[in-house]
Design an enzyme around this catalytic site. Sequence first.
Site, short mmCIF file in Angstrom:
data_model
loop_
_atom_site.label_atom_id
_atom_site.label_comp_id
_atom_site.label_asym_id
_atom_site.label_seq_id
_atom_site.Cartn_x
_atom_site.Cartn_y
_atom_site.Cartn_z
N SER A 199 -53.05 -19.26 -32.88
CA SER A 199 -52.88 -18.78 -31.50
C SER A 199 -52.42 -19.95 -30.63
O SER A 199 -52.86 -21.09 -30.82
CB SER A 199 -54.22 -18.23 -31.01
OG SER A 199 -54.12 -17.87 -29.65
N GLY A 200 -51.57 -19.64 -29.64
CA GLY A 200 -50.97 -20.70 -28.82
C GLY A 200 -51.91 -21.38 -27.83
O GLY A 200 -51.85 -22.57 -27.62
N THR A 238 -39.23 -6.67 -28.08
CA THR A 238 -38.40 -7.80 -27.65
C THR A 238 -39.23 -9.08 -27.61
O THR A 238 -40.35 -9.08 -27.09
CB THR A 238 -37.79 -7.50 -26.25
OG1 THR A 238 -37.03 -6.29 -26.38
CG2 THR A 238 -36.89 -8.63 -25.78
N CYS A 323 -73.73 -15.55 -24.43
CA CYS A 323 -74.95 -14.78 -24.50
C CYS A 323 -74.63 -13.43 -23.89
O CYS A 323 -74.38 -13.35 -22.69
CB CYS A 323 -75.97 -15.46 -23.60
SG CYS A 323 -77.17 -16.34 -24.52
N1 PLP Z 1 -60.25 -16.29 -33.69
C1 PLP Z 1 -60.95 -17.33 -33.23
C2 PLP Z 1 -61.72 -18.16 -34.19
C3 PLP Z 1 -60.97 -17.62 -31.87
O1 PLP Z 1 -61.68 -18.66 -31.41
C4 PLP Z 1 -60.21 -16.81 -30.99
C5 PLP Z 1 -60.25 -17.05 -29.54
O2 PLP Z 1 -61.26 -17.44 -28.98
C6 PLP Z 1 -59.49 -15.74 -31.53
C7 PLP Z 1 -59.53 -15.51 -32.88
C8 PLP Z 1 -58.68 -14.84 -30.66
O3 PLP Z 1 -57.49 -15.48 -30.25
P1 PLP Z 1 -56.70 -14.90 -29.01
O4 PLP Z 1 -57.47 -15.25 -27.79
O5 PLP Z 1 -55.36 -15.59 -29.06
O6 PLP Z 1 -56.57 -13.44 -29.23
#
Ligand code: PLP
Length: 377
Positions: A199-200, A238, A323
Site C-alpha cells: 500500500s502506498g 481508468t 481499543c
Molecule cells: N494490512 C495491514 C497490515 C495494514 O496495516 C493496513 C493498514 O493499516 C492494511 C492492510 C490496509 O491498507 P489500506 O489502508 O491501504 O487499505
Amino acid sequence: MIYLDHAATTPVPREVADTMYEVLMNQFGNPSSQYQLGLDMKKQVEDWRKTVAGALGCEPKQLFFTSCGTEGDNWAITAACWQNRHLGRHIVTTAVEHNAVLEACKWMEKQGYEVTYLAPDGNGDITAEQVLSAVRPDTALVSVMLVNNETGNIFPVADIAKGLTAKNPKTLLHTDAVQGFLKVPFTASGLGADFITISGHKIGGPKGVGALYIGPRVRNPRPLLPGGGQEAGLRSGTEATAQIAGFAKAVELRMDHLDEKLAHMAHIKAYAKEKLTSIPDLQVVGSGAAPHILSVSLAGWPSQNIVTDLSAQGICISAGSACHQGKPSHVVAALKLPKRTAGGVIRLSFGPETSEADIDACAEALRRHHDTRMPML
Ligand code: PLP
C-alpha cells in the site's frame, strides 16, 4: 506536532505532492486515449509500474495497481480461492491479520469455506511449523502477513512458502506485506508467496493507491474488476494516474539510501525502548523485530486515555489498531495478556523523519501520565 503513528499512515514528502500536482494539472490524459497526451500517460504508468516492481523485486507485468492494501488483500483471497475451487474449501490464516484479511476470510466462510485462524504465542509469534501443520489436502489458500501492524512481529513467510511446496504444492500463499514493504528487506522471489499486497500510504505515498503482486503459479488470475481492460484486463477502471505517480515517487524517495533509513528507524526504536521502559509499570509487548513499530503497555492505565492525553499535548500515538469500545483490539486479545496489561497497550511507530527529541517528548508525556493519573484497570 510530534507524529509517532507511521504504521497508521505517513506524511507525504513535498516531492510526492509536487509530482501528483503536476500529473493532475498538466498530465491529466487518460492512458487509454489514442492521442499523444494519452499515449504519454500510458508510458508514464508503465514507468511508474517499473519503479514499484523494482522495489518489490518482480517483473512489472506481475504488479497490478489497486486502490489500497485492503483491495489487494481481498483480491488475493478471492483469486486464490477461485483458482483452487476444485482443490477444496479450506483457508489457513492467523488470528492477528489486519481486518482486510480477516473480514475477507469471514466472507469466504459465509460462502462455505472453513477458515483456521492460528493463534500467536504470548510474544505475538507464529511459527512456520504451526502454519504448515494446519495445511490439509483441501487447503486452497494460506494467508499470513509479513509484519504485524500492531506488534511489529515479523512472520516467517519465506519458510512457509518453502514448506508448502512439500506439504501441498497446490495451496496458494498470500502475504499482506503492507507493513513490511520497504521496512523489512525482501524480494518477491525470495519470499516465494504467490500474492503480495502493498500500500502506498505507509511509505510516504498518498492514500488510495496500492499494488498486488501476482506470481507465476497463479494461472489466469480471476479479474477483480472486469471492464475496460486496464491492468492487463484484471483490474479495470481508468488508472488513478496522480495516485500511482505519487506512489512511485514515494518508492523512489524511500529507496534512496534505504539501508540508512532503516538503520535510523531501528535506532529510534531501540532508543524509545530504553527511554520508555524506565517508566514504572511500562513494559514492551510482543517481540516485534520490524524497525518501525514498538508496542508497549502502561499496565493499569487505559490506552484510550493515554492517546487522548498525549493528543492534547500534540503527540500522535495509537492505541493498537484501537481499543474498540473499551475492548482491546483482536491482536492484543490474541496475545492473552493479563487484563491490566492488555488494557494499556499503545503503539508507537516511526519513520525516517522521527528524531530522538520526538521520543524524549513522548516519554516525558507518558511518565507524566503515569505519575498524575490514577490507574483504572
Ligand atoms: N494490512 C495491514 C497490515 C495494514 O496495516 C493496513 C493498514 O493499516 C492494511 C492492510 C490496509 O491498507 P489500506 O489502508 O491501504 O487499505
